[in-house]
Write a protein that holds these residues in place. Structure first.
Motif, mmCIF file in Angstrom:
data_model
loop_
_atom_site.group_PDB
_atom_site.id
_atom_site.type_symbol
_atom_site.label_atom_id
_atom_site.label_comp_id
_atom_site.label_asym_id
_atom_site.label_seq_id
_atom_site.Cartn_x
_atom_site.Cartn_y
_atom_site.Cartn_z
ATOM 1 N N ASP A 109 6.557 0.081 1.839
ATOM 2 C CA ASP A 109 7.429 -0.351 3.106
ATOM 3 C C ASP A 109 7.515 -1.101 3.882
ATOM 4 O OD1 ASP A 109 8.955 2.378 1.465
ATOM 5 O OD2 ASP A 109 6.579 3.259 2.350
ATOM 6 N N GLY A 110 7.170 -2.281 3.699
ATOM 7 C CA GLY A 110 7.904 -4.051 4.579
ATOM 8 C C GLY A 110 6.142 -3.562 5.125
ATOM 9 N N LYS A 111 5.113 -2.704 4.519
ATOM 10 C CA LYS A 111 3.328 -3.543 5.831
ATOM 11 C C LYS A 111 2.458 -4.106 4.844
ATOM 12 C CE LYS A 111 4.517 0.737 9.196
ATOM 13 N NZ LYS A 111 3.595 2.058 9.735
ATOM 14 N N ALA A 112 1.958 -4.854 5.502
ATOM 15 C CA ALA A 112 0.778 -5.575 4.142
ATOM 16 C C ALA A 112 -0.115 -4.402 3.625
ATOM 17 C CB ALA A 112 0.219 -5.639 4.879
ATOM 18 N N ALA A 113 -0.408 -3.481 2.254
ATOM 19 C CA ALA A 113 -1.284 -3.021 2.086
ATOM 20 C C ALA A 113 -2.052 -3.895 0.751
ATOM 21 C CB ALA A 113 -0.335 -2.201 0.852
ATOM 22 N N THR A 114 -3.145 -2.825 0.167
ATOM 23 C CA THR A 114 -3.297 -3.422 -0.643
ATOM 24 C C THR A 114 -3.609 -3.061 -1.986
ATOM 25 O OG1 THR A 114 -5.065 -2.341 -0.251
ATOM 26 C CG2 THR A 114 -6.075 -3.640 1.224
ATOM 27 N N GLU A 115 -3.921 -3.580 -2.754
ATOM 28 C CA GLU A 115 -3.465 -3.493 -4.395
ATOM 29 C C GLU A 115 -4.213 -1.568 -4.709
ATOM 30 O OE1 GLU A 115 -4.180 -4.612 -9.009
ATOM 31 O OE2 GLU A 115 -4.765 -6.466 -7.152
ATOM 32 N N PRO A 116 -5.923 -1.675 -4.643
ATOM 33 C CA PRO A 116 -6.370 -0.655 -4.678
ATOM 34 C C PRO A 116 -5.066 1.066 -4.292
ATOM 35 C CG PRO A 116 -7.696 -1.359 -3.892
ATOM 36 C CD PRO A 116 -6.702 -2.328 -3.715
ATOM 37 N N GLN A 117 -3.681 0.463 -2.813
ATOM 38 C CA GLN A 117 -3.582 1.345 -2.328
ATOM 39 C C GLN A 117 -2.226 1.819 -2.878
ATOM 40 O OE1 GLN A 117 -2.920 -0.210 1.953
ATOM 41 N NE2 GLN A 117 -4.878 0.885 2.782
ATOM 42 N N VAL A 118 -1.710 0.218 -2.945
ATOM 43 C CA VAL A 118 -0.220 0.408 -4.596
ATOM 44 C C VAL A 118 -1.358 0.883 -5.545
ATOM 45 C CG1 VAL A 118 1.264 -0.719 -6.070
ATOM 46 C CG2 VAL A 118 0.346 -1.384 -3.902
ATOM 47 N N LYS A 119 -1.741 1.243 -6.310
ATOM 48 C CA LYS A 119 -2.378 2.023 -6.992
ATOM 49 C C LYS A 119 -2.505 3.001 -7.058
ATOM 50 C CE LYS A 119 -4.551 -1.639 -9.809
ATOM 51 N NZ LYS A 119 -5.465 -2.410 -10.434
ATOM 52 N N LYS A 120 -3.139 3.784 -6.093
ATOM 53 C CA LYS A 120 -2.953 5.348 -5.537
ATOM 54 C C LYS A 120 -1.718 5.729 -5.164
ATOM 55 C CE LYS A 120 -4.951 8.424 -2.008
ATOM 56 N NZ LYS A 120 -6.019 8.074 -1.091
ATOM 57 N N LEU A 121 -0.224 4.736 -4.290
ATOM 58 C CA LEU A 121 1.106 5.547 -5.126
ATOM 59 C C LEU A 121 0.921 5.531 -5.927
ATOM 60 C CD1 LEU A 121 3.818 6.296 -3.058
ATOM 61 C CD2 LEU A 121 3.778 3.755 -2.669
ATOM 62 N N VAL A 122 1.219 4.406 -6.591
ATOM 63 C CA VAL A 122 2.053 4.277 -8.248
ATOM 64 C C VAL A 122 1.422 5.593 -8.905
ATOM 65 C CG1 VAL A 122 2.440 3.403 -10.936
ATOM 66 C CG2 VAL A 122 2.517 2.404 -8.755
ATOM 67 N N GLU A 123 0.042 6.139 -8.897
ATOM 68 C CA GLU A 123 -0.374 7.268 -9.863
ATOM 69 C C GLU A 123 -0.303 8.670 -8.996
ATOM 70 O OE1 GLU A 123 -4.812 6.936 -9.509
ATOM 71 O OE2 GLU A 123 -4.806 5.353 -10.585
ATOM 72 N N GLY A 124 0.152 8.486 -7.934
ATOM 73 C CA GLY A 124 0.314 9.772 -7.142
ATOM 74 C C GLY A 124 1.660 10.021 -7.333
ATOM 75 N N LEU A 125 2.842 9.150 -8.131
ATOM 76 C CA LEU A 125 3.968 9.525 -8.571
ATOM 77 C C LEU A 125 4.028 9.468 -9.765
ATOM 78 C CD1 LEU A 125 6.012 7.030 -6.227
ATOM 79 C CD2 LEU A 125 5.943 9.210 -5.487
#
Length: 416
Positions: free
Chosen positions: A116-132
């Motif tokens: 959403d336009g804010k800096a993030a890490t790869e584990p945060q992205v994977k957590k978001l993907v798994e949550g969906l």
């Protein structure tokens, strides 16, 4: 950004934007809420869209089986690439989440993430993907062209597992595995129950066969118990016999000790007499040696005086013509000679007065005491031997008693 609430499902891709990614310079497209088909000739970028979706949602290049590093997904001649994927996060409100991935060639293929336009890490992205509930690594939901051969190699169990993961996620797979485990447990329980029944029947049959042996064993144990009891009684009898012997040995020891003390008391006068005789002998010997030394000293003195007298006499004879002074000297010399003779005579008289030490009488007195001393020694030796015999007689019953005591617990245990 919001999507239509009734069209898309949670986790659906709403928008895809690619910049300098593989064959695409700059493109953006919006998939529909249902089946989307991408058509085109070979090399027009159909697989590139699939790769962009996988890479943009955190998949490794190895999942695609197309490249080993991220830099191979950058457009030829360019320094970086960007993927931007918008996902539906909430069906009711239509809320979406946007995941961006920036791949740089200069930083050895590393990438930077934004949510959403804010800096993030790869584990945060994977957590978001798994949550969906997006499963990039599941070939049932995401099948790259290069993984078709691997998918076709799945057996029925593998296909079922991947399908369950795609439909219900890990929870459905865990429930299925729990059912499988329960079936195995039930089968194992039934098998164990059947085995237990068979074993019970076999044990019952063997018990019936062993009933005569059990009766014989019971009679044998009864006889063994009676034998053990008789052995214990025999040991007690032997114990009392040895105890009587030990008491007798103790009395014998006391008698031997008393005899030894009596012999020792009887020998005390003889030892005292012998000590007195020895002391008298030493004193007489000392007196004899002293008198002998005095005599030797007097004889030496007499000899020196005679020698001086003779020497002086010779000098007087030589100086006979010497006048009145010489007469006086001769007279003085004769006086000294007379004095020496008188001293010699006195020494001879004292020697005669002292007489000789009666050593023979002393020896006779010592010899007279020898029989009493020998008798005392003999009685002392007999007392020592009697004490030793008493100790041996006492120790033998003690050893026998100790042996009996050591055997009694074993016999009691055997009887029980």
């Amino acid at each position: 950004m919001a999507a239509q609430a009734s069209a898309f499902k949670k986790g659906a891709i709403v928008r895809v934007k690619l910049y300098q990614f593989l064959t695409y310079e700059d493109v953006e497209f919006r998939p529909g809420p249902r089946l989307n088909v991408v058509m085109g000739p070979n090399g027009t970028g159909k697989s590139s869209i699939v790769c962009a979706i996988a890479i943009g949602l955190g998949a490794s290049p190895k999942v695609l089986g197309r490249a080993d590093t991220l830099t191979e997904f950058i457009l030829t001649g360019k320094d970086h690439a960007v993927t931007e994927i918008e996902l539906l996060a909430d069906e009711a409100s239509g809320k979406t989440r946007t995941v961006e991935r920036h791949i740089s060639r200069g930083s050895r293929g590393t990438s930077k993430w934004k949510i959403d336009g804010k800096a993030a890490t790869e584990p945060q992205v994977k957590k978001l993907v798994e949550g969906l509930n997006i499963q990039i690594a599941n070939l049932c939901t995401f099948l790259p062209q290069e993984k078709v051969g691997e998918f076709s190699a799945f057996d029925d169990v593998g296909l079922l597992r991947e399908t369950e993961l795609a439909l219900g996620g890990q929870a459905l797979l865990d429930q299925h595995q729990a059912l499988v485990d329960l079936e195995k447990t039930a089968a194992d329980a039934a098998r164990r129950a059947k085995s237990a029944e068979e074993e019970l029947e076999e044990v019952s049959r063997r018990l019936k066969e062993l009933e005569p042996d059990q009766a014989r064993l019971a009679r044998k144990r009864e006889h063994e118990a009676r034998a053990a009891l008789c052995e214990q009684r025999l040991l007690w009898v032997r114990f009392y016999e040895k105890r009587v012997e030990a008491l007798a040995s103790r009395e014998a020891k006391k008698a031997a000790v008393a005899a030894f003390k009596e012999a020792d008391e009887a020998a005390k006068p003889a030892r005292a007499t012998r000590a007195d005789a020895h002391r008298d002998h030493q004193e007489a010997q000392q007196r004899y040696c002293k008198v002998q030394q005095d005599i030797n000293d007097k004889m030496d003195t007499s000899t020196r005086v005679n020698q001086a007298f003779l020497k002086r006499k010779d000098e007087l004879d030589v100086q006979a013509d010497g006048g009145g002074n010489l007469d006086r000297q001769a007279k003085t010399a004769r006086q000294k000679a007379d004095q020496a003779k008188a001293a010699n005579v006195e020494a001879q008289r004292k020697l005669a007065a002292c007489g000789a030490v009666d050593q023979a009488a002393i020896k006779r007195r010592v010899q007279a005491l020898q029989p009493a001393l020998a008798e005392a020694k003999r009685r002392a030796t007999e007392a020592v031997d009697a004490a030793a015999d008493a100790r041996d007689a006492r120790d033998a019953p003690k050893r026998a008693i100790a042996d009996c005591k050591a055997r009694l617990p074993r016999l009691r245990g055997a009887g029980q």
